[in-house]
Write a protein that holds these residues in place. Structure first.
Motif, short mmCIF file in Angstrom:
data_model
loop_
_atom_site.label_atom_id
_atom_site.label_comp_id
_atom_site.label_asym_id
_atom_site.label_seq_id
_atom_site.Cartn_x
_atom_site.Cartn_y
_atom_site.Cartn_z
N ARG A 274 0.74 -1.40 0.16
CA ARG A 274 0.31 0.05 0.14
C ARG A 274 0.75 1.39 0.22
O ARG A 274 -0.02 2.16 -0.47
N ALA A 275 2.23 1.44 0.71
CA ALA A 275 3.00 2.34 0.10
C ALA A 275 3.48 2.61 -0.57
O ALA A 275 3.61 3.78 -1.05
N ARG A 276 4.24 1.14 -1.35
CA ARG A 276 4.47 1.89 -2.23
C ARG A 276 3.74 2.24 -3.25
O ARG A 276 4.18 2.80 -4.69
N THR A 277 2.45 1.92 -3.77
CA THR A 277 1.36 2.29 -4.35
C THR A 277 1.39 3.45 -4.15
O THR A 277 1.19 5.02 -5.26
N HIS A 278 1.51 4.55 -3.09
CA HIS A 278 1.07 5.88 -2.73
C HIS A 278 2.59 6.66 -2.78
O HIS A 278 2.77 7.68 -2.33
N GLY A 279 3.94 6.04 -3.37
CA GLY A 279 5.44 6.67 -3.64
C GLY A 279 5.83 6.58 -2.50
O GLY A 279 6.73 7.48 -2.84
N LEU A 280 5.35 5.25 -1.58
CA LEU A 280 5.91 5.42 -0.05
C LEU A 280 7.63 4.68 0.00
O LEU A 280 6.89 3.29 -0.86
N ASP A 281 8.06 5.06 0.71
CA ASP A 281 9.29 3.86 1.10
C ASP A 281 8.50 3.47 2.70
O ASP A 281 7.76 4.26 3.42
N CYS A 282 8.72 2.17 2.65
CA CYS A 282 8.43 1.25 3.90
C CYS A 282 8.88 0.80 4.07
O CYS A 282 9.61 -0.66 3.37
N ASP A 283 9.45 0.94 5.69
CA ASP A 283 10.24 -0.40 6.58
C ASP A 283 9.57 -1.47 7.28
O ASP A 283 9.49 -0.76 7.61
N THR A 284 9.63 -2.50 6.89
CA THR A 284 8.72 -3.01 8.07
C THR A 284 9.68 -3.83 9.09
O THR A 284 10.37 -4.71 8.53
N THR A 285 8.73 -4.57 10.00
CA THR A 285 9.31 -5.54 11.43
C THR A 285 8.57 -5.84 11.96
O THR A 285 7.71 -5.61 12.22
N GLN A 286 8.82 -6.82 12.39
CA GLN A 286 8.03 -7.65 13.17
C GLN A 286 8.94 -8.43 14.83
O GLN A 286 10.02 -8.90 14.07
N VAL A 287 8.49 -8.38 15.61
CA VAL A 287 9.32 -7.98 16.67
C VAL A 287 7.62 -9.25 17.82
O VAL A 287 7.15 -9.04 17.71
#
Length: 112
Positions: free
Chosen positions: A42-55
């Motif tokens: 979703r972030a990429r479709t809006h031209g945004l960089d997105c770094d995800t993490t799971q803890v």
């Protein structure tokens, strides 16, 4: 970011305990992977960089605040389950705990 709380499983049968914990861990990882992949897409479709993490952490609010501080975030936005009144008081609100323990501005957005 997703935070998975570790399984709290009680059983006198050690085989049942191990099986239940493995199933919980596998399912939690699959759900987290799906949520993070969707958020990134979703972030990429809006031209945004997105770094995800799971803890994995027993205290989701603390994990969120600590991760945001480690990554130098200047805003925390998260979905809210929409609990209100007595239920929110009894269950507790991760958003309220985050806001109480973080110097980073935050927002709890209702789940759609």
């Amino acid at each position: 970011m997703t935070v998975v709380e570790p399984a709290h499983i009680f059983s006198t049968n050690i085989d049942q305990l191990e099986s239940a914990r493995e199933e919980y861990d596998r399912h939690s990882q699959q759900v987290a992977d799906r949520i993070l992949a969707n958020a990134g897409a979703r972030a990429r479709t809006h031209g945004l960089d997105c770094d995800t993490t799971q803890v994995t952490n027993h205290e989701p609010a603390k994990a969120i605040v600590d991760t945001a501080a480690q990554r130098g975030c200047d805003l925390i936005a998260r979905a809210s389950h929409g609990r209100e009144g007595f239920t929110a008081f009894m269950v507790g609100s991760v958003t309220m705990k985050m806001l109480a323990h973080s110097e980073i501005p935050g927002s709890g957005l209702p789940l759609m």
